[in-house]
Scaffold this motif. Structure first.
Motif, short mmCIF file in Angstrom:
data_model
loop_
_atom_site.label_atom_id
_atom_site.label_comp_id
_atom_site.label_asym_id
_atom_site.label_seq_id
_atom_site.Cartn_x
_atom_site.Cartn_y
_atom_site.Cartn_z
N UNK A 57 16.74 1.39 -5.45
CA UNK A 57 18.14 1.15 -5.85
C UNK A 57 18.65 2.28 -6.75
N UNK A 58 17.83 2.65 -7.74
CA UNK A 58 18.23 3.73 -8.68
C UNK A 58 18.47 5.04 -7.95
N UNK A 59 17.68 5.29 -6.90
CA UNK A 59 17.79 6.55 -6.16
C UNK A 59 18.78 6.49 -5.00
N UNK A 60 19.34 5.32 -4.75
CA UNK A 60 20.28 5.17 -3.63
C UNK A 60 19.59 5.14 -2.28
N UNK A 61 18.32 4.80 -2.24
CA UNK A 61 17.58 4.71 -0.97
C UNK A 61 17.86 3.33 -0.38
N UNK A 62 18.32 3.28 0.88
CA UNK A 62 18.60 1.98 1.50
C UNK A 62 17.34 1.10 1.56
N UNK A 63 17.52 -0.18 1.24
CA UNK A 63 16.40 -1.13 1.26
C UNK A 63 16.49 -1.93 2.55
N UNK A 64 15.43 -1.87 3.38
CA UNK A 64 15.46 -2.61 4.66
C UNK A 64 15.52 -4.12 4.42
N UNK A 65 16.11 -4.81 5.37
CA UNK A 65 16.24 -6.27 5.28
C UNK A 65 14.88 -6.97 5.40
N UNK A 70 0.87 -1.17 0.00
CA UNK A 70 0.00 0.00 0.00
C UNK A 70 0.91 1.23 0.00
N UNK A 71 0.33 2.40 -0.17
CA UNK A 71 1.11 3.65 -0.12
C UNK A 71 1.81 3.76 1.23
N UNK A 72 1.09 3.47 2.30
CA UNK A 72 1.68 3.62 3.63
C UNK A 72 2.83 2.65 3.84
N UNK A 73 2.61 1.40 3.45
CA UNK A 73 3.66 0.38 3.62
C UNK A 73 4.90 0.75 2.79
N UNK A 74 4.67 1.27 1.58
CA UNK A 74 5.78 1.72 0.74
C UNK A 74 6.51 2.89 1.40
N UNK A 75 5.76 3.78 2.04
CA UNK A 75 6.40 4.93 2.69
C UNK A 75 7.27 4.48 3.86
N UNK A 76 6.81 3.47 4.59
CA UNK A 76 7.62 2.93 5.69
C UNK A 76 8.88 2.26 5.14
N UNK A 77 8.72 1.54 4.04
CA UNK A 77 9.84 0.82 3.42
C UNK A 77 10.92 1.80 2.94
#
Length: 190
Positions: A52-60, A6-13
């Motif tokens: 990845x393209x934006x360099x935003x860290x991806x949580x485990x 969802x939008x919210x879950x994506x925002x948390x991610x």
């Protein structure tokens, strides 16, 4: 199958606000789609490719979904979309789905098990009084909060709806900010 956010879950991610995610979707930076109820959904793979393209860290790990569930029942698609969008973009991260008629609403109550029902009681196949009484008298749904909407009810009828189990009543046209406050008050902290 790809996990859907969802939008919210994506925002948390991404560790950004829900509004930022919506802006990125609207600008075409993140691929997303809309459900028939107007909800934005994002495939995890697409979101993480953007990150990845934006360099935003991806949580485990991805946080578990313990959101409050809301079912909006109205046969007017414009009203449904405005309510769904308003609540879905809220900082409380509600999971919101909709139903366009009484039959679908009954199925969704059994399947989705909403914490709150927003109900237009002036629909052709719904008797609002019956819905309120039925939900409040069943052990499985007695805790479900009910907000009643109608363009045609006066204060006396609203009082009657409350006697049948409605927790709050609003006249249409709908003051969305007031509705959001009432939803937050009724659902309280998750």
């Amino acid at each position: 199958m790809d996990e859907v956010f969802t939008v919210f879950k994506a925002s948390k991610h991404c560790n950004v606000s829900p509004k930022t995610i919506i802006n990125w979707i609207d600008a075409g930076h993140i691929k997303a789609y809309r459900t028939p109820g107007g909800h934005r959904r994002i495939n995890r793979r697409d979101l993480e490719e953007f990150m990845r393209k934006q360099g935003i860290p991806i949580p485990e790990t991805v946080e578990e979904d313990d959101r409050r569930r809301i079912l909006v029942v109205d046969d007017d698609p414009i009203i449904v979309e405005s309510i769904v969008q308003s609540l879905e973009e809220d900082e409380h991260d509600y999971e919101v789905i909709s139903a366009a008629d009484g039959f679908e609403a009954g199925l969704q109550v059994n399947h989705f098990k909403p914490h709150l029902l927003i109900l237009d009681i002036m629909m052709p196949d719904i008797k609002g009084y019956d819905v309120c009484q039925k939900l409040k008298s069943s052990r499985e749904t007695s805790d479900t909060k009910i907000i009643v909407l109608s363009a045609y009810l006066d204060e006396e009828k609203f009082q009657q709806m409350k006697e049948y189990g409605a927790d709050a009543c609003f006249s249409k046209p709908l003051p969305l900010s007031q509705l959001k406050e009432e939803v937050a008050r009724l659902l309280g902290p998750a």
